[in-house]
Scaffold this motif. Structure first.
Motif, PDB file in Angstrom:
ATOM      1  N   SER A  24       1.090  -1.336  -0.031  1.00 30.43           N
ATOM      2  CA  SER A  24       0.454   0.249   0.056  1.00 30.43           C
ATOM      3  C   SER A  24       0.474   1.309   0.381  1.00 30.43           C
ATOM      4  O   SER A  24       1.530   1.706   0.835  1.00 30.43           O
ATOM      5  CB  SER A  24      -0.623  -0.019   1.515  1.00 30.43           C
ATOM      6  OG  SER A  24      -1.677   1.678   1.299  1.00 30.43           O
ATOM      7  N   LEU A  26       0.625   4.216   0.763  1.00 28.80           N
ATOM      8  CA  LEU A  26      -0.169   4.855   2.011  1.00 28.80           C
ATOM      9  C   LEU A  26       1.401   5.415   2.316  1.00 28.80           C
ATOM     10  O   LEU A  26       0.972   6.514   3.043  1.00 28.80           O
ATOM     11  CB  LEU A  26      -1.332   4.121   3.024  1.00 28.80           C
ATOM     12  CG  LEU A  26      -1.894   5.334   3.860  1.00 28.80           C
ATOM     13  CD1 LEU A  26      -2.509   6.682   3.794  1.00 28.80           C
ATOM     14  CD2 LEU A  26      -2.549   5.031   4.995  1.00 28.80           C
ATOM     15  N   HIS A  49      -1.282  -1.551  -3.780  1.00 24.11           N
ATOM     16  CA  HIS A  49      -3.098  -0.956  -3.106  1.00 24.11           C
ATOM     17  C   HIS A  49      -2.849   0.817  -2.926  1.00 24.11           C
ATOM     18  O   HIS A  49      -2.216   1.033  -2.504  1.00 24.11           O
ATOM     19  CB  HIS A  49      -2.679  -1.548  -2.053  1.00 24.11           C
ATOM     20  CG  HIS A  49      -3.780  -1.394  -1.395  1.00 24.11           C
ATOM     21  ND1 HIS A  49      -5.234  -2.460  -1.430  1.00 24.11           N
ATOM     22  CD2 HIS A  49      -4.718  -0.606  -0.441  1.00 24.11           C
ATOM     23  CE1 HIS A  49      -5.961  -2.309  -0.068  1.00 24.11           C
ATOM     24  NE2 HIS A  49      -5.534  -0.794  -0.067  1.00 24.11           N
ATOM     25  N   ASP A  51      -4.873   3.458  -1.441  1.00 24.81           N
ATOM     26  CA  ASP A  51      -5.951   3.836  -0.253  1.00 24.81           C
ATOM     27  C   ASP A  51      -6.003   5.266  -1.096  1.00 24.81           C
ATOM     28  O   ASP A  51      -5.921   6.318   0.344  1.00 24.81           O
ATOM     29  CB  ASP A  51      -4.947   4.305   0.966  1.00 24.81           C
ATOM     30  CG  ASP A  51      -4.763   2.435   1.716  1.00 24.81           C
ATOM     31  OD1 ASP A  51      -6.272   1.938   0.994  1.00 24.81           O
ATOM     32  OD2 ASP A  51      -4.248   2.225   1.869  1.00 24.81           O
ATOM     33  N   HIS A  85      -8.992   1.231  -3.067  1.00 29.08           N
ATOM     34  CA  HIS A  85      -9.251   0.933  -2.291  1.00 29.08           C
ATOM     35  C   HIS A  85     -10.325   2.126  -1.688  1.00 29.08           C
ATOM     36  O   HIS A  85      -9.618   3.375  -1.087  1.00 29.08           O
ATOM     37  CB  HIS A  85      -8.521   0.238  -1.405  1.00 29.08           C
ATOM     38  CG  HIS A  85      -9.244   0.477   0.557  1.00 29.08           C
ATOM     39  ND1 HIS A  85      -8.843  -0.494   1.495  1.00 29.08           N
ATOM     40  CD2 HIS A  85     -10.386   0.558   0.932  1.00 29.08           C
ATOM     41  CE1 HIS A  85      -9.610  -0.062   2.574  1.00 29.08           C
ATOM     42  NE2 HIS A  85     -11.264  -0.358   2.194  1.00 29.08           N
ATOM     43  N   MET A  87     -11.996   4.355   0.604  1.00 27.54           N
ATOM     44  CA  MET A  87     -12.793   4.820   2.083  1.00 27.54           C
ATOM     45  C   MET A  87     -13.372   6.486   1.646  1.00 27.54           C
ATOM     46  O   MET A  87     -12.806   6.876   2.829  1.00 27.54           O
ATOM     47  CB  MET A  87     -11.394   4.825   2.888  1.00 27.54           C
ATOM     48  CG  MET A  87     -10.636   3.251   2.963  1.00 27.54           C
ATOM     49  SD  MET A  87      -9.605   3.354   4.235  1.00 27.54           S
ATOM     50  CE  MET A  87      -8.281   3.685   2.739  1.00 27.54           C
ATOM     51  N   PRO A 161     -10.115   1.799   9.256  1.00 21.14           N
ATOM     52  CA  PRO A 161      -9.804   1.718   8.393  1.00 21.14           C
ATOM     53  C   PRO A 161      -9.343   3.739   8.372  1.00 21.14           C
ATOM     54  O   PRO A 161     -10.175   4.453   9.649  1.00 21.14           O
ATOM     55  CB  PRO A 161     -10.723   1.860   7.493  1.00 21.14           C
ATOM     56  CG  PRO A 161     -12.455   1.929   7.848  1.00 21.14           C
ATOM     57  CD  PRO A 161     -12.320   1.536   8.860  1.00 21.14           C
ATOM     58  N   GLY A 162      -8.638   4.045   7.966  1.00 23.06           N
ATOM     59  CA  GLY A 162      -8.397   5.178   7.591  1.00 23.06           C
ATOM     60  C   GLY A 162      -6.248   5.943   8.210  1.00 23.06           C
ATOM     61  O   GLY A 162      -5.905   6.503   8.042  1.00 23.06           O
ATOM     62  N   GLY A 164      -2.655   3.863   8.615  1.00 25.75           N
ATOM     63  CA  GLY A 164      -1.023   2.991   8.566  1.00 25.75           C
ATOM     64  C   GLY A 164      -0.738   2.599  10.224  1.00 25.75           C
ATOM     65  O   GLY A 164      -0.960   3.209  10.749  1.00 25.75           O
ATOM     66  N   GLY A 165       0.217   1.408  10.169  1.00 20.29           N
ATOM     67  CA  GLY A 165       0.907   1.723  10.956  1.00 20.29           C
ATOM     68  C   GLY A 165      -0.185   1.040  12.168  1.00 20.29           C
ATOM     69  O   GLY A 165       0.656   0.512  13.811  1.00 20.29           O
ATOM     70  N   ASP A 192      -7.086  -6.508   4.869  1.00 23.25           N
ATOM     71  CA  ASP A 192      -6.139  -4.614   4.785  1.00 23.25           C
ATOM     72  C   ASP A 192      -5.964  -4.952   6.788  1.00 23.25           C
ATOM     73  O   ASP A 192      -6.604  -4.152   7.206  1.00 23.25           O
ATOM     74  CB  ASP A 192      -6.792  -4.224   3.855  1.00 23.25           C
ATOM     75  CG  ASP A 192      -6.363  -2.589   4.189  1.00 23.25           C
ATOM     76  OD1 ASP A 192      -5.187  -2.586   4.348  1.00 23.25           O
ATOM     77  OD2 ASP A 192      -6.889  -1.922   3.028  1.00 23.25           O
ATOM     78  N   GLY A 193      -4.732  -4.176   6.894  1.00 25.00           N
ATOM     79  CA  GLY A 193      -4.587  -3.890   8.268  1.00 25.00           C
ATOM     80  C   GLY A 193      -3.795  -4.471   9.250  1.00 25.00           C
ATOM     81  O   GLY A 193      -3.848  -5.943   9.359  1.00 25.00           O
ATOM     82  N   GLY A 194      -2.317  -3.646   9.148  1.00 23.75           N
ATOM     83  CA  GLY A 194      -1.943  -4.701  10.885  1.00 23.75           C
ATOM     84  C   GLY A 194      -1.116  -5.920  10.070  1.00 23.75           C
ATOM     85  O   GLY A 194      -0.613  -6.912  11.180  1.00 23.75           O
ATOM     86  N   GLY A 214       1.175  -2.020   4.272  1.00 28.41           N
ATOM     87  CA  GLY A 214       1.521  -0.333   4.098  1.00 28.41           C
ATOM     88  C   GLY A 214       2.821  -0.287   4.844  1.00 28.41           C
ATOM     89  O   GLY A 214       4.150  -0.579   4.630  1.00 28.41           O
ATOM     90  N   SER A 215       2.439  -0.039   6.521  1.00 26.63           N
ATOM     91  CA  SER A 215       3.919   0.473   7.220  1.00 26.63           C
ATOM     92  C   SER A 215       4.854  -0.830   6.382  1.00 26.63           C
ATOM     93  O   SER A 215       6.263  -0.982   6.500  1.00 26.63           O
ATOM     94  CB  SER A 215       3.687   0.343   8.644  1.00 26.63           C
ATOM     95  OG  SER A 215       2.763  -0.604   9.237  1.00 26.63           O
TER      96      SER A 215
HETATM   97  C1  DX5 Z   1      -5.605   1.549   6.355  1.00 32.63           C
HETATM   98  C2  DX5 Z   1      -5.470   1.316   5.007  1.00 32.63           C
HETATM   99  C3  DX5 Z   1      -4.487  -0.166   4.748  1.00 32.63           C
HETATM  100  C4  DX5 Z   1      -3.248   0.647   5.219  1.00 32.63           C
HETATM  101  C5  DX5 Z   1      -2.148  -0.347   6.290  1.00 32.63           C
HETATM  102  O1  DX5 Z   1      -7.209   2.065   6.408  1.00 32.63           O
HETATM  103  O2  DX5 Z   1      -6.908   0.416   4.008  1.00 32.63           O
HETATM  104  O3  DX5 Z   1      -4.272  -0.375   3.477  1.00 32.63           O
HETATM  105  O4  DX5 Z   1      -2.012   1.412   4.147  1.00 32.63           O
HETATM  106  O5  DX5 Z   1      -1.552   0.160   6.249  1.00 32.63           O
HETATM  107  P1  DX5 Z   1      -0.628  -1.003   7.394  1.00 32.63           P
HETATM  108  O6  DX5 Z   1      -0.374  -2.055   5.911  1.00 32.63           O
HETATM  109  O7  DX5 Z   1       0.367  -0.352   7.693  1.00 32.63           O
HETATM  110  O8  DX5 Z   1      -1.718  -1.311   8.703  1.00 32.63           O
END
Ligand code: DX5
Ligand code: ZN
Length: 237
Positions: A24, A26, A49, A51, A85, A87, A161-162, A164-165, A192-194, A214-215
């Motif tokens: 991602s 992001l 990806h 965001d 994605h 949001m 959602p919203g 990263g990290g 998606d996420g964490g 993402g992170s």
């Molecule tokens: C968060 C996004 C994710 C984000 C994930 O709302 O939809 O795609 O980039 O980031 P990580 O992998 O750091 O949780």
């Protein structure tokens, strides 16, 4: 709305159904975005990806169709696809613009519109793969009616959602298993996420085939090396 129209490309559907890490952007360094995306493409990433956040459905504002357009040629020339994605509230208003900008898959949130079926159809008619995302509190059954008909991809948010990290929400694993059992085989399952070194493999074991990171990738000093480590950690290399 027309009913005859384009469908998602077979090559897009194939990539979405493979077991893959989807970096991602992001968490990328936006001042060096093209370079960083080039690094993960060279390392083997094929699903990028993107965001999009509107400051309403989620508090942050990120970017929109212009960013999709900025990356499209680079990603497509490498044989990759853009997994967008959204949001954003009332995503149906932006499907055509995001598709025209070069998206290959567009995922909307079921919580963001009263017209999920309409919007998924519109995404396919725009020539993209149609995805529906669920926030952590939204039951897996929310996709029951559309899952067998107009859905190419289900996205299970494993954080709110919203941002990263964030920390992976543990009950997401059980939700992934229930989604995998409920959805037809041809529907891709994205988480998606964490997702990082410790959570990737359990997500695959629970039935996810597409892991957004993402992170864990762009937050690392060496995104290409981090991408390779994630592939190994997920056991999908
Ligand atoms: C968060 C996004 C994710 C984000 C994930 O709302 O939809 O795609 O980039 O980031 P990580 O992998 O750091 O949780
Ligand atoms: Zn995302």
């Amino acid at each position: 709305m027309t009913t005859s129209a384009a469908a998602p490309a077979e090559a897009t559907l194939r990539l979405l159904r493979e077991r893959r890490i989807a970096p991602s952007i992001l968490s990328a360094d936006f001042a060096r975005l093209g370079e960083q995306v080039g690094e993960v493409l060279a390392a083997g990433a094929r699903v990028i990806h993107v965001d999009v956040m509107d400051g309403h459905f989620v508090p942050p504002i990120t970017f929109g169709a212009l960013m999709v357009g900025a990356l499209a040629d680079q990603v497509h020339e490498a044989g990759g696809i853009l997994d967008v994605h959204l949001m954003i509230e009332r995503p149906e208003r932006y499907v055509a613009e995001v598709a025209r900008a070069g998206a290959d898959g567009i995922t909307i949130h079921v919580e963001a519109t009263a017209h999920v079926h309409y919007t998924l159809q519109a995404i396919r008619e725009a020539g993209c793969a149609a995805g529906a995302a669920l926030c952590p509190a939204t039951p897996a059954g929310a996709l029951g009616e559309v899952g067998h008909e107009v859905l190419d991809l289900a996205l299970c948010m494993s954080v709110n959602p919203g941002w990263g990290g964030q920390e992976f929400i543990p009950f997401s694993l059980d939700k992934l298993s229930r989604l995998r059992r409920a959805l037809p085989d041809h529907v891709a399952l994205e988480v998606d996420g964490g997702v990082h070194g410790a959570t990737a493999r359990p997500c695959v074991d629970a039935g996810a085939n597409l892991l957004v990171t993402g992170s864990a990738v762009f937050g690392a000093p060496d995104p290409a090396g981090a991408y390779a480590s994630m592939v190994a950690a997920a056991g999908i290399g």
